[in-house]
Write a protein that holds these residues in place. Sequence first.
Motif, PDB file in Angstrom:
ATOM      1  N   MET A 181       3.408  48.201  60.841  1.00 28.17           N
ATOM      2  CA  MET A 181       2.492  49.188  60.215  1.00 28.17           C
ATOM      3  C   MET A 181       2.908  50.533  60.028  1.00 28.17           C
ATOM      4  N   PHE A 182       3.719  51.238  60.733  1.00 28.56           N
ATOM      5  CA  PHE A 182       4.045  52.510  60.330  1.00 28.56           C
ATOM      6  C   PHE A 182       5.250  52.483  59.338  1.00 28.56           C
ATOM      7  N   ASN A 186      -4.542  56.496  57.796  1.00 29.94           N
ATOM      8  CA  ASN A 186      -5.838  56.019  58.450  1.00 29.94           C
ATOM      9  C   ASN A 186      -5.294  55.395  59.693  1.00 29.94           C
ATOM     10  N   PHE A 187      -4.380  56.069  60.509  1.00 26.97           N
ATOM     11  CA  PHE A 187      -4.125  55.685  61.624  1.00 26.97           C
ATOM     12  C   PHE A 187      -4.558  56.163  62.950  1.00 26.97           C
ATOM     13  N   TYR A 244       2.119  55.468  69.702  1.00 28.78           N
ATOM     14  CA  TYR A 244       0.661  54.657  69.675  1.00 28.78           C
ATOM     15  C   TYR A 244       1.023  53.279  70.506  1.00 28.78           C
ATOM     16  N   GLN A 245       2.368  53.367  71.011  1.00 26.29           N
ATOM     17  CA  GLN A 245       2.902  52.006  71.471  1.00 26.29           C
ATOM     18  C   GLN A 245       2.515  51.886  72.986  1.00 26.29           C
ATOM     19  N   GLU A 246       2.619  50.751  73.757  1.00 29.87           N
ATOM     20  CA  GLU A 246       2.145  50.320  74.987  1.00 29.87           C
ATOM     21  C   GLU A 246       2.508  51.415  75.909  1.00 29.87           C
ATOM     22  N   ASP A 263       0.212  65.159  61.654  1.00 24.54           N
ATOM     23  CA  ASP A 263      -1.096  64.873  61.434  1.00 24.54           C
ATOM     24  C   ASP A 263      -1.330  64.373  60.064  1.00 24.54           C
ATOM     25  N   ASN A 264      -0.667  64.962  59.142  1.00 24.23           N
ATOM     26  CA  ASN A 264      -0.610  64.657  57.845  1.00 24.23           C
ATOM     27  C   ASN A 264      -0.456  63.200  57.662  1.00 24.23           C
TER      28      ASN A 264
END
Length: 186
Positions: free
Chosen positions: A101-102, A84-85, A177-179, A77-78
């Motif tokens: 991005m990560f 800002n993801f 977050y990927q497909e 979470d942090n």
Amino acid sequence: HQRRKGRQRGIVTDFVSGDYDTHADFVKVGKGSLGGKARGLAFISNLFKEKLELQNQFPDIIIRVPTTLVISTEGFDNFIDQNNFKDLLGQDFSDARISKMFLESRFPDWLERALELFLKQTGHPLAVRSSSLLEDAQFQPFAGIYKTFMLPNNHRDLKQRLKQLTMAIKLVYASTYQETPQVYAK
């Protein structure tokens, strides 16, 4: 480091920077929940320590849970908040773009310090994987959906080992977050 009074091997030990039981089998970094795999490993590790008769039944077989460090939901979470993801879900970014991005994002300082201290005590190979609460959902388990990375953890430079570990963690975080997980969730 000496064992702190009252701590035993097999018990989940909360990591407190600079003062944790380096002999603990299971270390938790951060506040918050543990995923299903992590809870299961903690349970079975504790069970093996409490029920010595299990080991005595099969004296020629050594049964043990490898030393485990788990980053709680607070770490994830942090990381997401700091970079800002939160709004990435539902965006139409390729997996490669999300990974990039990560990898280019900031890792929480408190978490990096904890991992560095852990690496100072650990020279064996590491498996870096998720332990998402979703992975063990009863009616729609996400097991096997997120990335796993194996690290040799044998570079002589601690900073290089830390960089490799944080990169692997970032890529595991990115995989949520990927497909594949997004399609599977739908």
